[in-house]
Design a protein around this motif. Structure first.
Motif, short mmCIF file in Angstrom:
data_model
loop_
_atom_site.label_atom_id
_atom_site.label_comp_id
_atom_site.label_asym_id
_atom_site.label_seq_id
_atom_site.Cartn_x
_atom_site.Cartn_y
_atom_site.Cartn_z
N GLU A 56 1.07 -1.55 -0.16
CA GLU A 56 -0.30 0.17 0.34
C GLU A 56 1.02 1.37 -0.02
OE1 GLU A 56 -3.29 2.21 2.77
OE2 GLU A 56 -3.37 0.14 2.57
N LYS A 57 0.65 2.70 -0.50
CA LYS A 57 1.33 3.55 -1.22
C LYS A 57 0.82 5.03 -0.79
CE LYS A 57 5.39 1.57 -2.93
NZ LYS A 57 6.50 1.92 -1.75
N GLY A 58 -0.62 4.40 -0.54
CA GLY A 58 -1.37 5.65 -0.51
C GLY A 58 -2.75 5.21 0.13
N ASN A 59 -3.28 5.77 0.82
CA ASN A 59 -5.11 5.86 1.08
C ASN A 59 -6.08 6.99 0.59
OD1 ASN A 59 -3.97 6.28 3.06
ND2 ASN A 59 -5.75 5.78 4.10
N TYR A 60 -6.59 7.03 1.03
CA TYR A 60 -7.82 7.46 1.19
C TYR A 60 -9.83 7.11 2.00
CZ TYR A 60 -11.09 12.01 0.96
OH TYR A 60 -11.87 13.02 1.70
N ASP A 61 -10.10 7.16 3.28
CA ASP A 61 -10.60 6.11 3.95
C ASP A 61 -11.94 6.99 3.85
OD1 ASP A 61 -8.15 4.38 4.18
OD2 ASP A 61 -7.99 5.11 6.61
N LEU A 62 -12.95 6.58 3.49
CA LEU A 62 -14.18 7.21 4.32
C LEU A 62 -14.60 7.19 5.05
CD1 LEU A 62 -15.01 6.18 0.31
CD2 LEU A 62 -14.78 8.35 0.48
N VAL A 63 -13.88 7.55 5.62
CA VAL A 63 -14.93 7.71 7.15
C VAL A 63 -15.46 8.85 7.54
CG1 VAL A 63 -13.21 6.26 7.77
CG2 VAL A 63 -12.33 8.58 7.85
N SER A 64 -16.78 8.89 8.22
CA SER A 64 -17.06 10.14 8.34
C SER A 64 -15.97 11.18 8.49
CB SER A 64 -17.85 10.38 9.73
OG SER A 64 -18.59 11.47 10.39
N GLY A 65 -16.27 12.27 7.22
CA GLY A 65 -15.74 13.71 7.67
C GLY A 65 -15.36 13.57 6.05
N ASN A 66 -14.71 11.98 5.76
CA ASN A 66 -14.15 12.13 4.16
C ASN A 66 -15.52 11.85 3.39
OD1 ASN A 66 -11.55 13.02 5.46
ND2 ASN A 66 -10.98 10.86 5.51
N ASP A 67 -15.31 12.77 2.85
CA ASP A 67 -16.89 12.35 1.33
C ASP A 67 -15.99 12.61 0.20
OD1 ASP A 67 -18.58 12.25 3.57
OD2 ASP A 67 -18.89 14.50 3.76
N LEU A 68 -16.60 12.21 -0.73
CA LEU A 68 -16.13 13.10 -1.77
C LEU A 68 -17.40 12.85 -3.31
CD1 LEU A 68 -14.94 9.10 -3.22
CD2 LEU A 68 -13.46 10.89 -2.77
N ALA A 69 -16.87 13.81 -3.70
CA ALA A 69 -17.74 14.82 -4.82
C ALA A 69 -17.84 14.13 -6.01
CB ALA A 69 -17.50 16.59 -4.47
N ALA A 70 -19.20 14.54 -6.54
CA ALA A 70 -18.82 14.37 -7.71
C ALA A 70 -17.72 14.55 -8.72
CB ALA A 70 -21.00 14.00 -8.50
N GLY A 71 -17.30 14.39 -9.43
CA GLY A 71 -16.54 14.02 -10.58
C GLY A 71 -14.81 14.94 -10.20
N GLU A 72 -15.49 15.49 -9.06
CA GLU A 72 -13.49 15.99 -8.13
C GLU A 72 -12.59 15.00 -8.01
OE1 GLU A 72 -13.13 17.58 -3.15
OE2 GLU A 72 -14.55 16.31 -4.17
N ALA A 73 -11.50 15.79 -8.34
CA ALA A 73 -10.37 15.01 -8.16
C ALA A 73 -9.98 14.88 -6.78
CB ALA A 73 -9.30 15.45 -9.27
N LYS A 74 -9.48 13.47 -6.28
CA LYS A 74 -8.91 13.23 -4.93
C LYS A 74 -8.30 12.75 -5.13
CE LYS A 74 -10.89 14.32 -1.49
NZ LYS A 74 -10.53 15.35 -0.88
N ALA A 75 -6.91 13.24 -4.37
CA ALA A 75 -5.36 12.54 -4.57
C ALA A 75 -6.03 11.70 -3.59
CB ALA A 75 -4.11 13.51 -4.37
N LEU A 76 -4.94 10.88 -4.07
CA LEU A 76 -4.46 9.37 -3.20
C LEU A 76 -3.61 9.08 -2.75
CD1 LEU A 76 -6.92 6.76 -5.04
CD2 LEU A 76 -8.02 8.39 -3.17
#
Length: 137
Positions: free
Chosen positions: A77-97
């Motif tokens: 594992e090199k990087g991550n984004y955990d979808l816990v409370s407060g970590n959301d994704l918006a449609a089409g938004e670029a989220k750096a992992l």
């Protein structure tokens, strides 16, 4: 010169890979999203979801960048984004992992995967796209 002339131009190149939707009930899975076309340095990996996702604690999904190695059997594992409370994704938004300082040196044929890690009963992640930015060496 590389074995692939298109990558002889210096600077950052990028590759986009579509990702399937990941259902909450689906077990942890890895989707290969990048194969290094030449020896290169990976400078950034981002995810763009096709729809919004609201993070949740306990029952969630973690998005992990996995270095699968040249044979595809690696699992670092090199990087991550955990979808816990407060970590959301918006449609089409670029989220750096993953955006390593100095980049991650990989050999031609090295695979990078996006792992959808199920936690608890999971969280649905819509189809989207992963963009890998890299610099040929």
């Amino acid at each position: 010169m590389s074995s692939r002339q298109a990558y002889d131009t210096p600077g950052v190149h990028d590759k986009l890979a579509p990702t399937p939707a990941h259902a909450a009930a689906t077990a942890t899975e890895i989707v290969p999203v990048f194969e290094a076309p030449v020896n290169c340095r990976i400078t950034k990996v981002t995810f763009r979801p096709g729809a919004a996702v609201t993070g949740a604690n306990t029952n969630t999904t973690h998005l992990n960048v996995i270095d699968m190695g040249v044979g595809g059997a690696g699992a670092t594992e090199k990087g991550n984004y955990d979808l816990v409370s407060g970590n959301d994704l918006a449609a089409g938004e670029a989220k750096a992992l993953y955006a390593p300082a100095g980049g991650l040196a990989v050999s031609q044929g090295n695979l990078i995967g996006l792992q959808f890690e199920k936690v608890g009963t999971g969280l649905t992640v819509p189809a989207g796209a992963v963009i890998v930015e890299f610099e040929p060496e």
